[in-house]
Design a protein around this motif. Structure first.
Motif, PDB file in Angstrom:
ATOM      1  N   LEU A  52      29.776  52.552 -17.888  1.00  0.00           N
ATOM      2  CA  LEU A  52      30.166  52.687 -19.236  1.00  0.00           C
ATOM      3  C   LEU A  52      29.240  51.827 -20.116  1.00  0.00           C
ATOM      4  N   ALA A  53      28.804  50.541 -19.646  1.00  0.00           N
ATOM      5  CA  ALA A  53      27.988  49.644 -20.410  1.00  0.00           C
ATOM      6  C   ALA A  53      26.907  50.350 -20.452  1.00  0.00           C
ATOM      7  N   LEU A  56      26.739  53.163 -23.065  1.00  0.00           N
ATOM      8  CA  LEU A  56      26.864  52.678 -24.355  1.00  0.00           C
ATOM      9  C   LEU A  56      25.513  51.969 -24.837  1.00  0.00           C
ATOM     10  N   ASP A  57      24.842  51.469 -23.881  1.00  0.00           N
ATOM     11  CA  ASP A  57      23.449  51.048 -24.115  1.00  0.00           C
ATOM     12  C   ASP A  57      22.542  52.172 -24.739  1.00  0.00           C
ATOM     13  N   VAL A  59      23.278  55.100 -25.807  1.00  0.00           N
ATOM     14  CA  VAL A  59      23.899  55.398 -27.432  1.00  0.00           C
ATOM     15  C   VAL A  59      23.360  54.560 -28.377  1.00  0.00           C
ATOM     16  N   THR A  60      23.456  53.258 -28.187  1.00  0.00           N
ATOM     17  CA  THR A  60      22.980  52.206 -28.863  1.00  0.00           C
ATOM     18  C   THR A  60      21.381  52.211 -28.963  1.00  0.00           C
ATOM     19  N   ALA A  75      28.624  55.607 -35.094  1.00  0.00           N
ATOM     20  CA  ALA A  75      28.578  54.428 -34.205  1.00  0.00           C
ATOM     21  C   ALA A  75      29.383  53.232 -34.701  1.00  0.00           C
ATOM     22  N   PHE A  78      32.929  53.788 -34.509  1.00  0.00           N
ATOM     23  CA  PHE A  78      33.370  53.443 -33.055  1.00  0.00           C
ATOM     24  C   PHE A  78      33.458  51.979 -32.645  1.00  0.00           C
ATOM     25  N   PHE A  79      32.690  51.396 -33.255  1.00  0.00           N
ATOM     26  CA  PHE A  79      32.621  49.644 -32.740  1.00  0.00           C
ATOM     27  C   PHE A  79      33.562  49.119 -33.594  1.00  0.00           C
ATOM     28  N   TYR A  82      36.919  50.205 -31.747  1.00  0.00           N
ATOM     29  CA  TYR A  82      36.998  49.505 -30.338  1.00  0.00           C
ATOM     30  C   TYR A  82      36.038  48.541 -30.197  1.00  0.00           C
ATOM     31  N   LEU A  84      33.852  45.134 -29.236  1.00  0.00           N
ATOM     32  CA  LEU A  84      33.591  44.584 -27.555  1.00  0.00           C
ATOM     33  C   LEU A  84      34.192  43.436 -27.509  1.00  0.00           C
TER      34      LEU A  84
END
Length: 86
Positions: A52-53, A56-57, A59-60, A75, A78-79, A82, A84
């Motif tokens: 998952l990390a 996400l990395d 995608v970022t 993005a 999303f953040f 959700y 972090l």
């Protein structure tokens, strides 16, 4: 259509094999169930969190390297939804 069926077969077989490992012949093989379940959870959770990390990395990085208006907005939303919290 076949992919969905394959996922269902995978989940059914995975559940069956997990139940067989924890309780062969219908009887619990482990005297204390919760520690065994905790170990199993940690063993599965660590690779899941790593994947998952990594996702996400990626995608970022994709958003930072080629930000389009829609990607950036998605993005941010999303953040915001959700956050972090480690």
């Amino acid at each position: 259509e076949y992919a969905r069926m394959a996922v269902q077969v995978f989940l059914v077989l995975g559940g069956y094999l997990a139940a067989c490992a924890l309780a062969p012949q219908g009887m619990g093989k482990h005297a204390q169930f919760w520690p065994v379940l905790g170990k199993r959870y940690v063993r599965l959770c660590i690779p899941y969190c790593a994947a998952l990390a990594f996702a996400l990395d990626m995608v970022t990085i994709n958003i930072i390297l080629s930000p389009k208006k829609g990607q950036l907005c998605a993005a941010i939303l999303f953040f915001l939804h959700y956050p972090l919290s480690l």
